[in-house]
Scaffold this motif. Sequence first.
Motif, PDB file in Angstrom:
ATOM      1  N   PRO A   1       0.816  -1.224   0.000  1.00 51.06           N
ATOM      2  CA  PRO A   1       0.000   0.000   0.000  1.00 51.06           C
ATOM      3  C   PRO A   1       0.849   1.274   0.000  1.00 51.06           C
ATOM      4  N   SER A   2       0.246   2.357  -0.485  1.00 46.23           N
ATOM      5  CA  SER A   2       0.920   3.659  -0.471  1.00 46.23           C
ATOM      6  C   SER A   2       0.759   4.279   0.921  1.00 46.23           C
ATOM      7  N   GLU A   3       1.519   5.371   1.147  1.00 47.16           N
ATOM      8  CA  GLU A   3       1.416   6.085   2.433  1.00 47.16           C
ATOM      9  C   GLU A   3      -0.026   6.536   2.679  1.00 47.16           C
ATOM     10  N   GLN A   4      -0.677   7.048   1.614  1.00 43.65           N
ATOM     11  CA  GLN A   4      -2.047   7.534   1.755  1.00 43.65           C
ATOM     12  C   GLN A   4      -2.992   6.391   2.121  1.00 43.65           C
ATOM     13  N   GLU A   5      -2.779   5.225   1.490  1.00 42.36           N
ATOM     14  CA  GLU A   5      -3.656   4.081   1.776  1.00 42.36           C
ATOM     15  C   GLU A   5      -3.492   3.617   3.220  1.00 42.36           C
TER      16      GLU A   5
END
Length: 253
Positions: free
Chosen positions: A230-234
């Motif tokens: 996952p990305s930081e935002q996710e």
Amino acid sequence: MSDQTAAVRIRFVLVGTQHPGNMGAAARALKTMGLARLVLVAPEKPLDEEAFRRSAGAEDVLGDAPVVATLAEAVADCTLVLGCTARARRVQLEELLPAVAAARLADKAGEGAEVALVFGRERTGLTNEELQLCHAAVHIPSDPAFSSLNLAAAVQVLAYEVRMRLLQATPVPALPSADGGAREQPASHEQMESFFGQLGQTLDEIDFHKGRAPDSAMRKLRRLFLRAEPSEQEVRLLRGILADAQRMAKLAR
Ligand code: SAH
């Protein structure tokens, strides 16, 4: 075309090395393949004359290698961590061939991410806990009846595969994300571990385990989320959901 900028983001991590000579030989193996980032996690003995002798010209790589206390510390800023094992473990991780592992590492590094390849102790390899910190395992398909390579020989095989991949690689422009914006930063190892900490706490607070041992569920959840990269935002979104679940559980108590 050789991509030297990607090479500097690929670190080789040796955990709990028992023979200093192997650290020297590993430094030499890296340098022959145009790689220079070695990290030493709690070696059993400090670097000695034998280590520098075995590095045979790669004293710079060996001398520059930071020494840290734990694997978690060595890979804290990495978004991809692969662990090399000589045999199948109870930890059910995806198992990659060296060339596939090298492609993933070189490609991620080419996109600007820090990545790591982890090697275990001569006698006992990596612990299950250490493998749990990895996104996937790497196995050199040796003879199952005699599967364990010398540590520095294993480093050489992987360093060669990484070089082959870097020599082929042409830098790929960053892909736009689905919503057309800039590509999101993948979550770091440290951010994933904080998320797993909060997930474990939340599962306790909502009484998910109901008296069962939490380990098996946590292992499966770790595998799921690490595989998703996952990305930081996710991860922020997931942590927001957990925080709300924790708040509701508190109200219910
Ligand atoms: N007896 C140990 C062998 C350790 S060899 C064990 O069973 O795990 C030291 C390190 O070299 C291993 O931890 C691993 O990182 C690497 N290594 C050795 N042989 C390997 C192989 N066939 N595939 C992948 N890594 C290997």
